[in-house]
Design an enzyme around this catalytic site. Structure first.
Site, PDB file in Angstrom:
ATOM      1  N   HIS A 195       0.849  -1.194   0.000  1.00 40.73           N
ATOM      2  CA  HIS A 195       0.000   0.000   0.000  1.00 40.73           C
ATOM      3  C   HIS A 195       0.881   1.239   0.000  1.00 40.73           C
ATOM      4  O   HIS A 195       1.925   1.273   0.654  1.00 40.73           O
ATOM      5  CB  HIS A 195      -0.899  -0.018   1.235  1.00 40.73           C
TER       6      HIS A 195
ATOM      7  N   CYS B  63      -3.809   2.470  -4.579  1.00 40.24           N
ATOM      8  CA  CYS B  63      -4.829   3.230  -3.838  1.00 40.24           C
ATOM      9  C   CYS B  63      -4.942   4.611  -4.460  1.00 40.24           C
ATOM     10  O   CYS B  63      -4.031   5.429  -4.335  1.00 40.24           O
ATOM     11  CB  CYS B  63      -4.460   3.326  -2.367  1.00 40.24           C
TER      12      CYS B  63
ATOM     13  N   HIS C 121      -7.665  -0.006  -4.226  1.00 44.60           N
ATOM     14  CA  HIS C 121      -8.483   0.829  -3.359  1.00 44.60           C
ATOM     15  C   HIS C 121      -8.966   1.996  -4.223  1.00 44.60           C
ATOM     16  O   HIS C 121      -8.142   2.789  -4.687  1.00 44.60           O
ATOM     17  CB  HIS C 121      -7.672   1.396  -2.202  1.00 44.60           C
TER      18      HIS C 121
ATOM     19  N   ASP D  34     -12.855   2.324  -1.221  1.00 45.96           N
ATOM     20  CA  ASP D  34     -12.109   2.722  -0.032  1.00 45.96           C
ATOM     21  C   ASP D  34     -12.731   3.963   0.582  1.00 45.96           C
ATOM     22  O   ASP D  34     -13.071   4.919  -0.114  1.00 45.96           O
ATOM     23  CB  ASP D  34     -10.657   2.981  -0.415  1.00 45.96           C
ATOM     24  N   HIS D  35     -12.859   3.915   1.878  1.00 44.85           N
ATOM     25  CA  HIS D  35     -13.396   5.015   2.663  1.00 44.85           C
ATOM     26  C   HIS D  35     -14.772   5.438   2.129  1.00 44.85           C
ATOM     27  O   HIS D  35     -15.418   4.741   1.367  1.00 44.85           O
ATOM     28  CB  HIS D  35     -12.416   6.185   2.702  1.00 44.85           C
TER      29      HIS D  35
ATOM     30  N   TYR E 168     -15.023   4.411   7.288  1.00 43.29           N
ATOM     31  CA  TYR E 168     -15.658   3.160   6.872  1.00 43.29           C
ATOM     32  C   TYR E 168     -17.154   3.109   7.209  1.00 43.29           C
ATOM     33  O   TYR E 168     -17.631   2.173   7.847  1.00 43.29           O
ATOM     34  CB  TYR E 168     -14.918   1.967   7.492  1.00 43.29           C
TER      35      TYR E 168
END
Length: 405
Positions: free
Chosen positions: A239, A277, A304, A360-361, A377
């Protein structure tokens, strides 16, 4: 892409039922209760698989554990101190146990101390939604006047120092406490509030570790674990730094395309790959995300997909986590590049042609604002993001779009 969802285990306020209703196809999770540096046992792995395999009423979910995020890399490994060799041996044993359980993809990071850094965990937007935010001036104020890091003033331009001093002078005690708590939220042991002295102690361990040395330690780690991953038929994916620029004087080594190319070349095995990401890398205006996917796509093992809105395009500037289609990353171009890579893999006969992706998020919207789930999240905010991403995927895969000139 395989549509997956990060789950923090049975204590997660977003349930298996919620994930199924969102339409996910697989689960991304980890054994967060296992101390870093120790072995993930077959029993713990099997227990997590059993937990995600059933709905609240006991009915089968049909979901499987597809990606490990994360199998932590200890600070000892990153610094090559203490029990680092034993920790690598334990990491390899955990790999074997995961593969025996049918899991092939492991996401990890090599960020020193900080897993991620934000100054606001619930920044209010004009529409009433909340999101995570990095305010460059607030962060400088934390570094200079709360942490009082030695040499911190040398890390900032004169205008940033002036703004940080003025900001701190008007900052309430409540905001100072909140800011300190938000910054250390991504530090090891943050569930037990760390003191400023604790943070300074962590930072002192990196006083003599510049970026080149940290990268050499990453290469040493990968030289140990990547051949085993290759042998086992597993894929490792690093990551990026979050955010992808230096903070608190710490080295950053996975922030740009050049960083990834260097590490991929140093341990040139297909198993040694990338977690691309778009949110982390997108916090640098000079990162070309669709281009990175096109150029490095054969080593992208996990995705991501999220977006950030850059409030300042200068390196190290402020940004906040935008809705998935509203930030600075062209998500349509990004998904087109991903689908093109998957098409190339299918044509080449690769068994791993489909890349797991998770939304993601997400911004906290609607009932998320009452549920107070893990920062970044929420249930509904991620559902909205996944639906938007799924819409792009469906449209780009449509025969009429493919046939268009």
């Amino acid at each position: 892409m395989k549509q997956t969802w990060r789950w923090f285990g049975p204590k997660d306020l977003v349930s298996i039922d919620d994930m199924l209703q969102a339409g996910v196809e697989g689960v991304v999770t980890a054994l967060h209760h296992v101390p870093t540096g120790t072995v993930w046992s077959p029993e713990d792995i099997a227990r997590r698989q059993a937990e995600l395999a059933v709905m609240t009423d006991g009915a089968p979910s049909g979901l499987t554990w597809d990606v490990v995020e994360s199998l932590p890399v200890s600070e000892d490994i990153k610094r090559q101190t203490g029990d680092w060799k034993a920790h690598i041996a334990n990491w390899k044993t955990s790999m074997r146990h995961l593969r025996a359980a049918g899991i092939e993809v492991i996401c990890y990071n090599f960020m020193p101390i900080l897993d991620w850094t934000r100054t606001d965990l619930a920044y209010r937007l004009a529409n009433g939604a909340t999101c995570m935010r990095f305010d460059a001036i607030d962060f400088a104020a934390f570094d200079l006047f709360l942490l009082e890091r030695r040499g911190a003033a040398d890390s900032y331009a004169p205008e940033v120092l002036e703004q940080a001093r003025a900001r701190f002078a008007t900052m309430s005690d409540a905001r100072k406490d909140e800011l300190a708590g938000n910054v250390v939220f991504g530090l090891p042991g943050a569930a037990e509030r760390m003191s400023m002295q604790d943070v300074k102690t962590h930072l002192a361990h990196y006083d003599n570790i510049p970026a080149a040395r940290l990268r050499a330690h990453l290469v040493d780690f990968l030289a140990e674990v990547s051949p085993l991953a290759q042998e086992l038929g597993m894929r490792l994916c690093c990551h990026p730094d979050d955010p992808p620029f230096p903070l608190l004087g710490l080295p950053r080594i996975m922030s740009t395309e050049a960083d990834y190319k260097a590490v991929m070349a140093a341990v040139d095995l297909p198993a040694n790959g990338i977690t691309l990401c778009t949110g982390s890398l997108g916090a640098r205006a000079d990162n070309d995300l669709p281009g990175m996917m096109a150029r490095l796509g054969d080593r992208v093992h996990f995705l991501h997909l999220r977006n950030v809105a850059l409030e300042d395009r200068a390196l190290g500037g402020s940004f906040h986590e935008a809705a998935h289609l509203e930030g600075n990353t062209d998500m349509v171009a990004m998904i087109a590049a991903i689908l093109a890579e998957e098409s190339r893999r299918r044509a080449a006969g690769r068994a791993d042609w489909q890349i797991s992706m998770r939304p993601d998020h997400g911004q906290d919207i609607l009932d998320d604002l009452k549920r107070k789930a893990q920062p970044g999240y929420p249930a509904i905010g991620r559902l909205k993001g996944l639906a938007e991403l799924r819409g792009i995927m469906t449209a780009l895969a449509h025969p009429a779009v493919k046939a268009a000139p």
